[in-house]
Design an enzyme around this catalytic site. Structure first.
Site, PDB file in Angstrom:
ATOM      1  CB  CYS A   1       6.703   2.389   2.805  1.00  0.00           C
ATOM      2  SG  CYS A   1       6.846   0.956   1.688  1.00  0.00           S
ATOM      3  CB  THR A   2      11.136  -0.886   4.897  1.00  0.00           C
ATOM      4  OG1 THR A   2      11.595  -0.591   3.581  1.00  0.00           O
ATOM      5  CG2 THR A   2      11.428  -2.326   5.241  1.00  0.00           C
TER       6      THR A   2
END
Length: 392
Positions: free
Chosen positions: A79-80
């Site tokens: 999800c960075t």
């Protein structure tokens, strides 16, 4: 939670971007069996190898030649680049863009189900470009799809964590997995007023404030470091009123047994356990999905409307062959007995928030235009005064 589902045979699973196995542990509790785990980060590998010794391991999705013949493929991809605490580079960023390798693998594979999990922000970031990319790729490969935003609190854990669950299939109706349950949020009078969670790394534009719960455990923060949230224990004395939970508390808040990530200590700093837990999928969420994968239900009658391409993504929707519809469903598909925050966090073991952290947060808070309770601000001031008088 309900016991394991009895089926004619256990559905088999390949877990990509497996992290510390939150999805797989939940699916296992629902009667599914994991055959393959793929994870690149060594501390996470250590956790998986310890807890899933019978699974086949692969270290990098970029070099995975093919998927095994399994029923379910899971992909809680990074999800960075999508999260508000991350870089927000979008679905084609270096980390989140790794999901493209799933679609390459699906060119030659035919699992019955695909399950994807990621942050709420991907519905809004760049006008929903990430979600549009995902469903367009699934439709290109001949999959029907559905997604739903859920709050981990429905599983009974006191962590307000909202995540998108997307299910896709070529042969089944994904709505029968995600849209067959709806319990609605726990009434406000069921939450207690003895403890409140907040993020001490915020204070300019938000607090992450949560009543009788902690805000979302994160793998990173606005300060770029993995860190725990904090909690205010209303009736505690100065020095014990503003504290941070232990890593074992965090594991339980994600539905894991306490101590789950201990194997990671051999391959990294202890602080990395916070990142591992913050990046994980809540176990109870995966168990609910697993039970519905094993025994799909009948989709509930919901208010639905056509969703034009380019429209804002709602909290639940489904689609097929280029057509898209929104569904009116709550973030609580089920409602399990709620564990109050002070029933999970060990208040005696919790560490006082440091003087530096508390001071920085308090200064940002009073300079902001945010609304907050005056007793909370006073508790922060009392905590600072106590820490000055009694330094560690």
């Amino acid at each position: 939670m309900p016991g394991n589902v009895t089926t004619d045979r256990s559905l088999t699973v390949a877990g990509l971007f497996a992290g510390i196995g939150g999805v797989e542990l939940g699916l296992q509790a629902a009667g599914l069996h994991t055959e393959l785990l793929c994870e690149w980060w060594e501390p996470a590998q250590a956790v998986l190898e310890y807890h899933f010794p019978d699974a086949t391991f692969h270290s990098d999705i970029q070099t995975l030649k093919a998927l095994p013949a399994v029923d379910v493929v899971t992909a809680g991809f990074p999800c960075t680049d999508l999260s508000q605490a991350g870089r927000t580079a979008g679905i084609h960023g270096n980390a989140s863009g790794m999901i493209k390798h799933l679609f390459k693998l699906l060119e030659e594979a035919s699992p019955r189900w695909i399950v994807i999990e990621n942050v709420r922000n991907m519905l809004a970031l760049d006008r929903g470009t990430a979600m549009d990319y995902l469903v367009t790729e699934f439709e290109r490969l001949g999959y029907d799809w559905a997604y739903r935003l859920v709050d981990s609190r429905f599983t009974g854990v006191p962590q307000r964590r909202q995540r998108v669950i997307l299910v896709a299939s070529r042969s089944e109706d994904p709505c029968r997995v995600l849209f067959s349950d709806d319990a609605g949020e726990l009434p406000e009078d069921q939450y207690r007023d003895d403890a409140f969670g907040f993020y001490w790394t915020e204070g300019n534009t938000g607090l992450g404030w949560a009543r009788d719960a902690l805000p979302t455990l994160k793998g990173g923060s606005g300060l770029g470091i993995p860190s725990s949230p904090a909690l205010w224990i209303r009736e505690a004395p100065p020095g014990r009123a503003i504290v941070t939970p232990t890593i074992a508390d965090a594991e339980q808040l994600q539905g894991f047994p306490r101590g789950w990530t201990e194997p990671a200590q051999q391959r990294g700093r202890p602080s990395l356990r916070w990142k591992l837990v913050g990046n994980a999928v809540t176990v109870g969420v995966a168990e609910w999905v697993g039970r519905r994968l094993a025994q799909p239900g009948e989709p509930l009658a919901t208010h639905a409307y056509a969703l034009p391409k380019g429209a804002r993504w709602p909290t639940a929707a489904w689609g097929s062959r280029g057509e898209r519809w929104a569904a009116d469903l709550s973030l609580w598909p089920e409602r399990h007995p709620y564990q109050h925050l002070l029933e999970v966090v060990d208040a005696e073991a919790a560490a006082p928030l440091s003087l530096r952290a508390t001071t920085g947060f308090h200064n940002r808070l009073v300079k902001s235009r945010l609304r907050y309770e005056e007793p909370f601000a006073q508790a922060l001031k009392s905590h600072i005064e106590h820490m000055v008088k009694t330094p560690a």
